[in-house]
Structure formats: C-alpha cells, structure tokens
Scaffold this active site. Structure first.
Site, PDB file in Angstrom:
ATOM      1  N   LYS A  14       2.679 104.076   9.063  1.00  0.00           N
ATOM      2  CA  LYS A  14       3.237 104.451   7.943  1.00  0.00           C
ATOM      3  C   LYS A  14       2.497 105.041   6.882  1.00  0.00           C
ATOM      4  O   LYS A  14       2.539 106.081   6.149  1.00  0.00           O
ATOM      5  CB  LYS A  14       4.460 103.406   7.671  1.00  0.00           C
ATOM      6  N   GLN A  30       9.581  95.621   5.464  1.00  0.00           N
ATOM      7  CA  GLN A  30       9.274  95.728   6.861  1.00  0.00           C
ATOM      8  C   GLN A  30      10.120  94.547   7.277  1.00  0.00           C
ATOM      9  O   GLN A  30      10.050  93.279   6.988  1.00  0.00           O
ATOM     10  CB  GLN A  30       8.015  95.527   7.192  1.00  0.00           C
ATOM     11  N   ASP A  63      14.563 103.780   3.953  1.00  0.00           N
ATOM     12  CA  ASP A  63      15.245 103.378   5.508  1.00  0.00           C
ATOM     13  C   ASP A  63      16.461 103.807   5.785  1.00  0.00           C
ATOM     14  O   ASP A  63      17.029 103.709   6.660  1.00  0.00           O
ATOM     15  CB  ASP A  63      14.886 101.791   5.505  1.00  0.00           C
TER      16      ASP A  63
HETATM   17  N1  GUN Z   1      11.142  97.071  11.704  1.00  0.00           N
HETATM   18  C1  GUN Z   1      11.039  97.848  12.636  1.00  0.00           C
HETATM   19  N2  GUN Z   1      11.681  99.176  12.566  1.00  0.00           N
HETATM   20  C2  GUN Z   1      11.838  99.248  11.334  1.00  0.00           C
HETATM   21  C3  GUN Z   1      12.324 100.073  10.215  1.00  0.00           C
HETATM   22  O1  GUN Z   1      12.547 101.250  10.777  1.00  0.00           O
HETATM   23  N3  GUN Z   1      12.463  99.900   8.947  1.00  0.00           N
HETATM   24  C4  GUN Z   1      12.026  98.820   8.520  1.00  0.00           C
HETATM   25  N4  GUN Z   1      11.862  98.456   7.207  1.00  0.00           N
HETATM   26  N5  GUN Z   1      11.707  97.485   9.463  1.00  0.00           N
HETATM   27  C5  GUN Z   1      11.517  98.008  10.683  1.00  0.00           C
END
Ligand code: GUN
Length: 295
Positions: free
Chosen positions: A53, A97, A120
């Site tokens: 990211k 996350q 998200d």
């Molecule tokens: N953990 C696995 N996929 C994601 C996601 O798309 N967003 C977040 N915040 N955590 C994750």
C-alpha cells in the site's frame, strides 16, 4: 479453448495512469493526498500488505505514513491514534490494518474512523450507502473486482453471479455492489457461505464466479460450466520453492478451470494489484472532497 487471462497488473496500471491527472490537479491546489495506515502488532502478512500500500502511494506521488503500535496496545490507545488522524486536516485517508490483536474489538475501531476518511469503506455509513446505491467510497476489493469485470467487457446486467465466501470485506459488499441497478450492473447474485449445503449446485450455474474463501483448490473444473468468467480472490501460501520464495495459489484450480472458462484471473497478478489501486482511488477521492468542502 483456453481462457483469456485477466491481467490485474495491466488493468491496475491503466487505472493508476488515469488517476495521475487527478493527483496533479490536487497538487496545483497545494494538496498532496495522504494515506495513514495504522498497524497494531507485527503480523507478517499485514506487514506485506501495508508495504505494498505504501509503495503504491509512493509510486504515484501520494503521501503515506504507517503508525505502528505494539501488539499489546489497548483499544483506547488505538482509538486515540484514530482520533488524532480524524482531526488532522493533512490526512485524507485512514486505514486500520486487520486483523487486530484479540484484546481489540475491530468493530469499535472501525466505527470510530471518520466516514469522510474511511478509504476502506468499512464504516456503517459507507456500507449503508453502498446498500442503498448512494454515492460513497466503495470497498477496495469489491470495487477492484467490478473494474476487472467491466474492463474485460463482461456483461453484468442480468448475469448469474455466484460469490463463494461471505466476508464483510469481500463477499457481502460485492453482493450489494453487483446487484445495484445502475452503471452497467444489475446481476442476479447468489452468495454462498459456510452453511451452504452444496456449493457446486450454485457454482455450476454461474456466468461469473467469484471465490473468496482462503482455501487452495476449493473450486475445481467439474464445478463450473463452460464459458464461465472466474475471479479468484484467494491468496494461499502453500509452501516454498527451493530458493525459499513463497508459493502462492488462489482458491480455484487454475490449471483445470482455465481450459473451461472464457476468462480467469491468475494468482498472483489478478485481484491483488486492484485492491491496492482502488485504495489509492479512494484516498484521492477523499482529498478531492476535502478540498471541495473547504473552498
Ligand atoms: N486486512 C486484509 N485485507 C484488508 C483490507 O482490505 N483492509 C484492511 N484495513 N485490513 C485488511
């Protein structure tokens, strides 16, 4: 005939090219879109996700920061961090996350993120708007899947879409998105979950099959019909090569199904790059909205 391989890297690059202009326009106004990622603990898979990211932000000229909290952080400490980010006008997107350590209830943290910065699209407000078909951030993986499908020329109107896996991150929001009656959508969506008696009854009917469970080889060639379009969301580490590189496969038997499908996403290189790209899109969107609302 062998299936067309849906190249997620290529489509993600196309979208990243398209959004560069929006970043340039924001920069002309003195604003650089910024994503703040909160990581609690040191789960290796989470570290790998947040690294991609941050790299995505970097490569496209956006700002990113990662705030690391110890694995034994309390819910109050994480909320305090989110609160600071909510109030910081220089931060446009906040991502906490997941998964979070056991002592922290993820819903309490998600509900605390300002919906305007919820890139998200996990907050109840953004999910509620998705359900009602209102303008809102779209959850990144479902949005990425939608882009893969429309940019491959798949007709979703009236299509039989079967989704295997009913998570809050992929399956459930994707059901809401693809069943909307606008923007070339309007699919008839079936959502299979752990209590589904026989998923093959459903997968055999699918014009478009999305599998997001996290189980290697869950769907095999005998479970799909000729000409199906397959989107494989699974990321399963099944071992290591002699040189120590992780061997990653999806949830479907790619080699078997590609002889029967009309199109299929590979793993890696299918859905993965799209998820990160749609996160960048949402962060730009958040920055644009912030500029609009202040001027
Ligand atoms: N953990 C696995 N996929 C994601 C996601 O798309 N967003 C977040 N915040 N955590 C994750």
């Amino acid at each position: 005939m062998a299936a067309k391989i849906i190249d997620g890297n290529k489509i993600a690059t196309e979208i990243r090219q398209e959004i560069k202009e929006r970043i340039a326009k924001l920069k002309e106004k003195g604003v650089t879109p910024k994503l703040s990622v909160v990581l609690v603990g040191d789960d290796p898979a989470s570290i790998s996700y947040i690294t991609s990211k941050a790299k995505g932000c970097d490569e496209i000229g956006m700002c990113s920061e990662t705030i690391k909290l110890p694995a034994d952080a309390t819910e109050m400490e994480v909320m305090g961090t989110v609160d600071t980010l909510n109030k910081d006008p220089g931060v446009h997107g906040i991502l906490v996350q997941l998964p979070l350590p056991k002592q922290i209830k993820a819903d309490n943290i998600i509900n605390y993120i300002s919906p305007e910065k919820d890139v998200d699209a996990f907050t109840p407000l953004n999910l509620g708007k998705l359900m009602r078909g209102e303008e809102a951030f779209l959850p990144c993986t479902p949005h990425g899947i939608y882009q893969l499908l429309i940019r491959t020329g798949v007709n979703l109107k009236g299509a039989e879409v079967v989704i295997v896996g009913a998570s809050n991150i992929v399956g459930r929001p994707l059901t809401m998105l693809l069943s909307q009656e606008k923007d070339g959508l309007g699919a008839t969506v079936t959502l299979c979950h752990v209590f589904t008696k026989d998923i093959s009854v459903h997968t055999k009917r699918a014009d478009v099959l999305v599998v997001a469970v996290g189980k290697a080889n869950l769907v095999t060639a005998d479970m799909v019909k000729e000409g199906v379009v397959v989107i494989d969301v699974g990321i399963n580490r099944i071992g290591k090569t002699e040189s120590g590189k992780a061997i990653i496969v999806g949830d479907v038997d790619f080699e078997g199904i590609k002889e029967k499908a009309s199109a299929i996403t590979p793993v890696p290189g299918g859905v993965g790059p799209m998820t990160v790209t749609m996160l960048l899109v949402n962060t730009i969107e958040a920055a644009e909205r912030a500029v609009k609302s202040c001027c």
